[in-house]
Design a protein around this motif. Structure first.
Motif, PDB file in Angstrom:
ATOM      1  N   ARG A  48       4.100   1.254   7.360  1.00  0.00           N
ATOM      2  CA  ARG A  48       3.216   0.515   6.571  1.00  0.00           C
ATOM      3  C   ARG A  48       3.672  -1.032   6.436  1.00  0.00           C
ATOM      4  NH1 ARG A  48       4.023   2.925   1.146  1.00  0.00           N
ATOM      5  NH2 ARG A  48       5.933   3.479   1.883  1.00  0.00           N
ATOM      6  N   TRP A  92       0.753  -1.117  -0.142  1.00  0.00           N
ATOM      7  CA  TRP A  92      -0.046  -0.027  -0.044  1.00  0.00           C
ATOM      8  C   TRP A  92       1.006   1.272  -0.103  1.00  0.00           C
ATOM      9  CZ3 TRP A  92      -1.103  -4.334   2.946  1.00  0.00           C
ATOM     10  CH2 TRP A  92      -2.084  -4.848   2.559  1.00  0.00           C
ATOM     11  N   PRO A  93       0.800   2.026  -0.777  1.00  0.00           N
ATOM     12  CA  PRO A  93       1.551   3.432  -1.156  1.00  0.00           C
ATOM     13  C   PRO A  93       1.355   4.437  -0.012  1.00  0.00           C
ATOM     14  CG  PRO A  93       0.149   3.349  -2.915  1.00  0.00           C
ATOM     15  CD  PRO A  93      -0.227   1.936  -2.222  1.00  0.00           C
ATOM     16  N   GLN A  94       0.180   4.196   0.473  1.00  0.00           N
ATOM     17  CA  GLN A  94      -0.044   5.360   1.585  1.00  0.00           C
ATOM     18  C   GLN A  94      -0.966   4.517   2.655  1.00  0.00           C
ATOM     19  OE1 GLN A  94       0.861   8.334   1.804  1.00  0.00           O
ATOM     20  NE2 GLN A  94       1.703   8.537  -0.370  1.00  0.00           N
ATOM     21  N   ASP A 104      -5.681   7.460   6.489  1.00  0.00           N
ATOM     22  CA  ASP A 104      -5.663   8.658   7.549  1.00  0.00           C
ATOM     23  C   ASP A 104      -5.822   8.278   8.893  1.00  0.00           C
ATOM     24  OD1 ASP A 104      -5.501  10.114   5.130  1.00  0.00           O
ATOM     25  OD2 ASP A 104      -7.641  10.308   4.955  1.00  0.00           O
TER      26      ASP A 104
END
Length: 361
Positions: A264, A19-21, A24
Protein backbone atom coordinates in the motif's frame (compact mmCIF):
# COMPACT_ATOMS: atom_id res chain seq x y z
CA UNK A 1 -6.80 -2.32 17.39
CA UNK A 2 -4.73 -0.61 14.69
CA UNK A 3 -2.62 2.34 15.87
CA UNK A 4 -3.44 5.64 14.17
CA UNK A 5 -1.56 8.93 13.99
CA UNK A 6 -3.09 12.37 14.56
CA UNK A 7 -4.39 12.41 10.98
CA UNK A 8 -6.04 9.02 11.28
CA UNK A 9 -3.36 7.24 9.23
CA UNK A 10 -2.50 3.68 10.14
CA UNK A 11 0.90 3.25 11.80
CA UNK A 12 2.95 0.11 11.29
CA UNK A 13 6.72 -0.43 11.57
CA UNK A 14 7.26 3.31 11.68
CA UNK A 15 5.39 3.89 8.41
CA UNK A 16 2.06 5.69 7.96
CA UNK A 17 -0.55 4.23 5.63
CA UNK A 18 -3.30 6.60 4.46
CA UNK A 19 -5.53 3.75 3.26
CA UNK A 20 -6.21 0.83 5.59
CA UNK A 21 -7.13 -1.46 2.70
CA UNK A 22 -6.10 -1.63 -0.95
CA UNK A 23 -8.70 -1.66 -3.71
CA UNK A 24 -9.98 -5.10 -4.63
CA UNK A 25 -8.18 -7.01 -7.34
CA UNK A 26 -8.81 -5.33 -10.67
CA UNK A 27 -10.31 -2.25 -9.00
CA UNK A 28 -9.10 1.35 -8.67
CA UNK A 29 -8.81 4.04 -5.99
CA UNK A 30 -8.12 7.74 -6.54
CA UNK A 31 -5.08 8.65 -4.40
CA UNK A 32 -4.63 12.25 -5.63
CA UNK A 33 -6.46 14.48 -8.07
CA UNK A 34 -6.32 12.76 -11.46
CA UNK A 35 -4.15 9.90 -10.15
CA UNK A 36 -5.67 6.43 -9.75
CA UNK A 37 -4.22 3.32 -8.10
CA UNK A 38 -5.09 0.12 -10.02
CA UNK A 39 -4.62 -3.22 -8.28
CA UNK A 40 -3.70 -5.68 -11.05
CA UNK A 41 -3.75 -9.42 -10.15
CA UNK A 42 -0.65 -11.61 -10.52
CA UNK A 43 -0.62 -15.44 -10.70
CA UNK A 44 1.80 -15.88 -7.77
CA UNK A 45 1.90 -15.84 -3.99
CA UNK A 46 2.64 -12.12 -4.40
CA UNK A 47 -0.78 -11.80 -5.97
CA UNK A 48 -0.82 -8.20 -7.20
CA UNK A 49 1.04 -5.29 -8.70
CA UNK A 50 0.04 -1.66 -8.26
CA UNK A 51 -0.32 0.26 -11.51
CA UNK A 52 -1.08 3.97 -11.74
CA UNK A 53 -3.39 5.80 -14.14
CA UNK A 54 -2.71 9.51 -14.68
CA UNK A 55 -5.41 11.59 -16.35
CA UNK A 56 -3.97 13.83 -19.06
CA UNK A 57 -6.07 16.13 -21.30
CA UNK A 58 -8.43 13.86 -23.23
CA UNK A 59 -6.80 10.60 -22.27
CA UNK A 60 -4.61 8.69 -19.83
CA UNK A 61 -0.97 7.93 -19.12
CA UNK A 62 -0.35 4.46 -17.68
CA UNK A 63 2.56 3.72 -15.33
CA UNK A 64 3.44 0.00 -15.55
CA UNK A 65 1.19 -2.59 -17.13
CA UNK A 66 0.95 -6.01 -15.46
CA UNK A 67 2.09 -9.36 -16.84
CA UNK A 68 1.62 -10.68 -20.34
CA UNK A 69 -1.38 -12.88 -19.50
CA UNK A 70 -4.98 -13.18 -20.63
CA UNK A 71 -6.10 -12.23 -17.13
CA UNK A 72 -4.18 -8.93 -17.35
CA UNK A 73 -5.64 -8.09 -20.74
CA UNK A 74 -9.15 -8.88 -19.51
CA UNK A 75 -8.72 -6.53 -16.55
CA UNK A 76 -7.43 -3.83 -18.85
CA UNK A 77 -10.43 -4.26 -21.15
CA UNK A 78 -12.77 -3.59 -18.25
CA UNK A 79 -10.71 -0.72 -16.78
CA UNK A 80 -10.40 1.01 -20.14
CA UNK A 81 -14.17 0.93 -20.52
CA UNK A 82 -15.37 1.57 -16.97
CA UNK A 83 -12.60 3.72 -15.45
CA UNK A 84 -11.04 5.40 -18.46
CA UNK A 85 -14.52 5.94 -19.94
CA UNK A 86 -13.36 4.94 -23.38
CA UNK A 87 -10.72 7.68 -23.51
CA UNK A 88 -7.44 6.54 -25.08
CA UNK A 89 -4.14 5.67 -23.48
CA UNK A 90 -1.81 8.45 -24.65
CA UNK A 91 1.44 6.97 -23.33
CA UNK A 92 2.82 4.09 -21.27
CA UNK A 93 5.63 4.58 -18.75
CA UNK A 94 7.51 1.47 -17.58
CA UNK A 95 9.52 1.86 -14.40
CA UNK A 96 11.62 -1.16 -15.40
CA UNK A 97 11.68 -4.19 -17.67
CA UNK A 98 10.41 -6.95 -15.36
CA UNK A 99 7.46 -8.86 -16.72
CA UNK A 100 4.90 -7.65 -14.18
CA UNK A 101 5.78 -4.05 -15.08
CA UNK A 102 6.29 -4.19 -18.85
CA UNK A 103 4.40 -7.37 -19.77
CA UNK A 104 1.68 -5.77 -21.94
CA UNK A 105 3.35 -2.44 -22.73
CA UNK A 106 3.58 -3.48 -26.38
CA UNK A 107 -0.07 -4.61 -26.40
CA UNK A 108 -1.27 -1.25 -25.03
CA UNK A 109 1.03 0.64 -27.39
CA UNK A 110 -0.26 -1.26 -30.41
CA UNK A 111 -3.87 -0.88 -29.31
CA UNK A 112 -3.65 2.90 -28.92
CA UNK A 113 -0.71 3.69 -31.22
CA UNK A 114 0.96 5.41 -28.29
CA UNK A 115 4.61 5.71 -27.20
CA UNK A 116 6.28 3.76 -24.41
CA UNK A 117 8.70 5.57 -22.12
CA UNK A 118 11.50 3.79 -20.26
CA UNK A 119 15.24 4.06 -19.67
CA UNK A 120 17.73 2.70 -22.18
CA UNK A 121 19.09 -0.07 -19.96
CA UNK A 122 15.59 -1.30 -19.16
CA UNK A 123 14.61 -1.34 -22.84
CA UNK A 124 17.76 -3.31 -23.69
CA UNK A 125 17.18 -5.73 -20.82
CA UNK A 126 13.64 -6.31 -22.05
CA UNK A 127 15.16 -7.77 -25.20
CA UNK A 128 17.64 -10.13 -23.57
CA UNK A 129 15.47 -13.11 -24.36
CA UNK A 130 15.64 -16.15 -22.15
CA UNK A 131 16.05 -19.20 -24.45
CA UNK A 132 12.85 -20.85 -23.28
CA UNK A 133 12.52 -22.92 -26.48
CA UNK A 134 16.02 -24.41 -26.12
CA UNK A 135 17.76 -26.57 -23.52
CA UNK A 136 19.92 -24.63 -21.07
CA UNK A 137 23.43 -23.85 -22.26
CA UNK A 138 26.68 -24.84 -20.60
CA UNK A 139 26.97 -21.38 -19.05
CA UNK A 140 23.61 -21.69 -17.28
CA UNK A 141 24.45 -25.11 -15.83
CA UNK A 142 27.99 -24.01 -14.93
CA UNK A 143 26.64 -20.99 -13.03
CA UNK A 144 24.42 -23.15 -10.83
CA UNK A 145 27.00 -25.93 -10.44
CA UNK A 146 29.45 -23.39 -9.07
CA UNK A 147 26.75 -22.31 -6.60
CA UNK A 148 26.41 -25.91 -5.37
CA UNK A 149 23.20 -26.77 -7.25
CA UNK A 150 22.95 -30.14 -8.98
CA UNK A 151 21.85 -30.35 -12.61
CA UNK A 152 18.42 -31.81 -11.81
CA UNK A 153 17.59 -28.85 -9.58
CA UNK A 154 19.02 -26.46 -12.18
CA UNK A 155 16.68 -27.93 -14.80
CA UNK A 156 13.72 -27.31 -12.51
CA UNK A 157 14.84 -23.70 -12.06
CA UNK A 158 15.19 -23.42 -15.84
CA UNK A 159 11.59 -24.60 -16.22
CA UNK A 160 10.43 -21.87 -13.82
CA UNK A 161 12.25 -19.18 -15.80
CA UNK A 162 10.85 -20.55 -19.07
CA UNK A 163 7.26 -19.90 -17.96
CA UNK A 164 5.45 -17.68 -20.44
CA UNK A 165 4.42 -15.41 -17.54
CA UNK A 166 7.97 -14.06 -17.51
CA UNK A 167 8.08 -13.16 -21.22
CA UNK A 168 6.76 -9.65 -21.96
CA UNK A 169 5.24 -9.02 -25.38
CA UNK A 170 7.99 -7.83 -27.79
CA UNK A 171 8.40 -4.05 -27.92
CA UNK A 172 9.98 -2.50 -31.02
CA UNK A 173 10.26 1.14 -29.96
CA UNK A 174 10.60 3.38 -26.93
CA UNK A 175 11.20 6.94 -25.85
CA UNK A 176 14.14 7.29 -23.55
CA UNK A 177 13.95 8.40 -19.93
CA UNK A 178 17.09 9.74 -18.28
CA UNK A 179 17.99 10.92 -14.80
CA UNK A 180 16.25 14.29 -14.36
CA UNK A 181 13.91 13.91 -17.35
CA UNK A 182 10.71 15.91 -16.85
CA UNK A 183 7.28 14.63 -17.87
CA UNK A 184 4.34 17.04 -17.96
CA UNK A 185 1.28 14.93 -17.20
CA UNK A 186 -2.12 16.22 -16.14
CA UNK A 187 -0.90 19.55 -14.82
CA UNK A 188 1.91 17.94 -12.79
CA UNK A 189 5.62 17.88 -13.49
CA UNK A 190 7.11 14.46 -12.84
CA UNK A 191 10.89 14.22 -12.52
CA UNK A 192 12.64 10.95 -13.30
CA UNK A 193 14.81 9.67 -10.46
CA UNK A 194 16.94 6.65 -11.40
CA UNK A 195 17.69 3.79 -9.03
CA UNK A 196 19.41 0.47 -9.64
CA UNK A 197 20.20 -2.87 -8.07
CA UNK A 198 16.81 -4.46 -8.47
CA UNK A 199 17.05 -3.71 -12.18
CA UNK A 200 19.68 -1.86 -14.22
CA UNK A 201 18.16 1.63 -14.57
CA UNK A 202 14.86 1.77 -12.71
CA UNK A 203 12.82 4.98 -13.23
CA UNK A 204 10.92 6.44 -10.26
CA UNK A 205 8.63 9.43 -10.88
CA UNK A 206 8.69 12.35 -8.43
CA UNK A 207 6.16 15.20 -8.44
CA UNK A 208 7.72 17.77 -6.09
CA UNK A 209 4.82 20.24 -5.87
CA UNK A 210 2.38 17.53 -4.80
CA UNK A 211 4.94 15.48 -2.82
CA UNK A 212 4.24 12.26 -4.73
CA UNK A 213 6.70 9.50 -5.57
CA UNK A 214 5.79 6.60 -7.86
CA UNK A 215 8.52 4.28 -6.64
CA UNK A 216 7.95 1.09 -8.64
CA UNK A 217 10.00 -1.68 -7.04
CA UNK A 218 12.75 0.66 -5.88
CA UNK A 219 11.02 1.30 -2.52
CA UNK A 220 8.41 -1.09 -1.14
CA UNK A 221 6.84 -0.72 2.30
CA UNK A 222 6.87 -4.22 3.78
CA UNK A 223 8.70 -6.64 1.52
CA UNK A 224 12.19 -6.08 0.12
CA UNK A 225 12.83 -5.98 -3.60
CA UNK A 226 14.93 -8.80 -4.99
CA UNK A 227 18.55 -7.79 -5.53
CA UNK A 228 20.06 -10.76 -7.33
CA UNK A 229 22.92 -12.11 -9.40
CA UNK A 230 21.96 -14.34 -12.31
CA UNK A 231 23.64 -16.51 -14.92
CA UNK A 232 23.68 -13.70 -17.49
CA UNK A 233 26.21 -11.73 -15.38
CA UNK A 234 27.70 -13.99 -12.70
CA UNK A 235 30.17 -11.43 -11.31
CA UNK A 236 27.69 -8.56 -11.03
CA UNK A 237 27.57 -6.43 -7.86
CA UNK A 238 23.94 -5.23 -7.79
CA UNK A 239 23.82 -4.84 -4.01
CA UNK A 240 26.36 -2.02 -4.22
CA UNK A 241 24.13 -0.29 -6.79
CA UNK A 242 21.10 -0.86 -4.53
CA UNK A 243 22.75 0.63 -1.44
CA UNK A 244 24.01 3.59 -3.48
CA UNK A 245 20.44 4.14 -4.68
CA UNK A 246 19.16 4.17 -1.09
CA UNK A 247 21.59 6.98 -0.32
CA UNK A 248 20.50 8.83 -3.44
CA UNK A 249 16.80 8.60 -2.57
CA UNK A 250 17.46 10.25 0.78
CA UNK A 251 17.71 13.51 -1.15
CA UNK A 252 13.92 13.36 -1.62
CA UNK A 253 11.81 14.78 1.24
CA UNK A 254 10.59 12.37 3.87
CA UNK A 255 7.11 13.88 3.49
CA UNK A 256 6.39 12.36 0.06
CA UNK A 257 3.51 9.96 -0.40
CA UNK A 258 5.25 6.86 -1.75
CA UNK A 259 3.21 4.98 -4.36
CA UNK A 260 4.89 1.56 -4.60
CA UNK A 261 4.43 -1.31 -7.03
CA UNK A 262 3.38 -3.71 -4.26
CA UNK A 263 1.57 -3.39 -0.93
CA UNK A 264 0.00 0.00 0.00
CA UNK A 265 1.03 3.65 -0.42
CA UNK A 266 2.79 5.06 2.63
CA UNK A 267 4.54 8.01 4.24
CA UNK A 268 7.95 8.14 6.01
CA UNK A 269 10.25 7.42 3.06
CA UNK A 270 13.45 7.92 5.07
CA UNK A 271 12.34 5.47 7.74
CA UNK A 272 11.79 2.84 5.08
CA UNK A 273 15.18 3.55 3.50
CA UNK A 274 16.75 3.04 6.93
CA UNK A 275 14.94 -0.29 7.24
CA UNK A 276 16.06 -1.47 3.80
CA UNK A 277 19.65 -0.52 4.53
CA UNK A 278 19.54 -2.30 7.90
CA UNK A 279 18.03 -5.42 6.28
CA UNK A 280 20.95 -5.83 3.92
CA UNK A 281 23.53 -4.92 6.56
CA UNK A 282 22.13 -7.73 8.72
CA UNK A 283 22.36 -10.21 5.83
CA UNK A 284 25.96 -9.18 5.13
CA UNK A 285 26.89 -9.63 8.78
CA UNK A 286 25.15 -13.01 8.95
CA UNK A 287 26.94 -14.20 5.82
CA UNK A 288 30.34 -13.19 7.22
CA UNK A 289 29.59 -14.90 10.52
CA UNK A 290 28.65 -18.08 8.64
CA UNK A 291 31.82 -18.20 6.57
CA UNK A 292 34.39 -19.05 9.26
CA UNK A 293 34.59 -22.32 7.30
CA UNK A 294 34.19 -22.57 3.50
CA UNK A 295 30.57 -22.52 2.35
CA UNK A 296 28.88 -22.95 -1.01
CA UNK A 297 26.23 -20.48 -2.09
CA UNK A 298 23.57 -23.16 -1.65
CA UNK A 299 24.70 -23.65 1.95
CA UNK A 300 24.54 -19.90 2.53
CA UNK A 301 21.02 -19.74 1.06
CA UNK A 302 19.89 -21.95 3.94
CA UNK A 303 21.44 -19.46 6.39
CA UNK A 304 19.96 -16.27 4.89
CA UNK A 305 16.62 -17.74 3.77
CA UNK A 306 15.70 -20.66 6.08
CA UNK A 307 12.03 -20.76 5.04
CA UNK A 308 11.54 -21.23 1.32
CA UNK A 309 8.68 -22.86 -0.57
CA UNK A 310 9.21 -23.98 -4.13
CA UNK A 311 11.76 -23.55 -6.89
CA UNK A 312 10.82 -19.93 -7.60
CA UNK A 313 11.66 -18.91 -4.03
CA UNK A 314 14.89 -20.90 -4.20
CA UNK A 315 15.81 -19.22 -7.47
CA UNK A 316 15.31 -15.73 -6.04
CA UNK A 317 17.08 -16.60 -2.79
CA UNK A 318 20.09 -18.00 -4.58
CA UNK A 319 20.44 -14.87 -6.71
CA UNK A 320 20.17 -12.63 -3.66
CA UNK A 321 22.68 -14.70 -1.69
CA UNK A 322 25.14 -14.35 -4.55
CA UNK A 323 24.57 -10.59 -4.58
CA UNK A 324 25.68 -10.41 -0.94
CA UNK A 325 28.62 -12.73 -1.58
CA UNK A 326 29.81 -10.68 -4.56
CA UNK A 327 29.53 -7.49 -2.53
CA UNK A 328 31.72 -8.94 0.22
CA UNK A 329 34.18 -10.32 -2.34
CA UNK A 330 34.58 -6.86 -3.83
CA UNK A 331 35.10 -5.45 -0.32
CA UNK A 332 37.79 -8.01 0.37
CA UNK A 333 35.85 -9.40 3.35
CA UNK A 334 35.30 -12.80 1.71
CA UNK A 335 37.60 -15.06 -0.26
CA UNK A 336 36.41 -17.48 -2.93
CA UNK A 337 38.04 -20.70 -4.03
CA UNK A 338 36.95 -23.30 -6.57
CA UNK A 339 36.95 -26.94 -5.54
CA UNK A 340 35.63 -29.71 -7.78
CA UNK A 341 33.67 -27.24 -9.89
CA UNK A 342 32.03 -25.47 -6.93
CA UNK A 343 32.80 -22.11 -5.41
CA UNK A 344 33.32 -21.97 -1.68
CA UNK A 345 33.39 -18.76 0.31
CA UNK A 346 35.47 -18.14 3.42
CA UNK A 347 35.86 -15.08 5.61
CA UNK A 348 39.08 -13.28 4.71
CA UNK A 349 41.80 -13.42 7.33
CA UNK A 350 42.69 -10.09 8.96
CA UNK A 351 41.66 -6.69 7.65
CA UNK A 352 39.71 -6.31 4.43
CA UNK A 353 42.02 -6.46 1.46
CA UNK A 354 41.87 -4.70 -1.86
CA UNK A 355 39.52 -6.33 -4.33
CA UNK A 356 41.11 -9.10 -6.38
CA UNK A 357 41.79 -8.41 -10.06
CA UNK A 358 39.29 -9.74 -12.56
CA UNK A 359 40.10 -13.31 -13.57
CA UNK A 360 39.92 -13.42 -17.35
CA UNK A 361 40.45 -17.18 -17.81
Amino acid sequence: MTDLDANGHELRSGLRYPWPQPPDSGQVLEVAAGLWWLRMPLPFRLDHINLYLLRHNDGWVVVDTGMNTEQTRNVWDRVLTQVCAGLPVLAVVCTHFHSDHAGVAAWLSQRFHCPVYMTASEFQSLHVKFPADQPPGWDFLDFYRKAGVDDAQSMEMFAVMSNAHFLPAPLNHYRRLREGSLLQIGGRTWQVVIGSGHSPEHACLYAAEDALLISGDQVLPRITSTVGVHATEPDADPLRDWLDSIDKLRALPDSVLVLPAHERPFFNLHQRLDQLQAHHAAHLALMLASCAEPRTVLELVAVLFPRLSGRFDELMALGETLAHANYLLAEGSLEREEEQGRYRYRRAVGAARAAAPLKVF
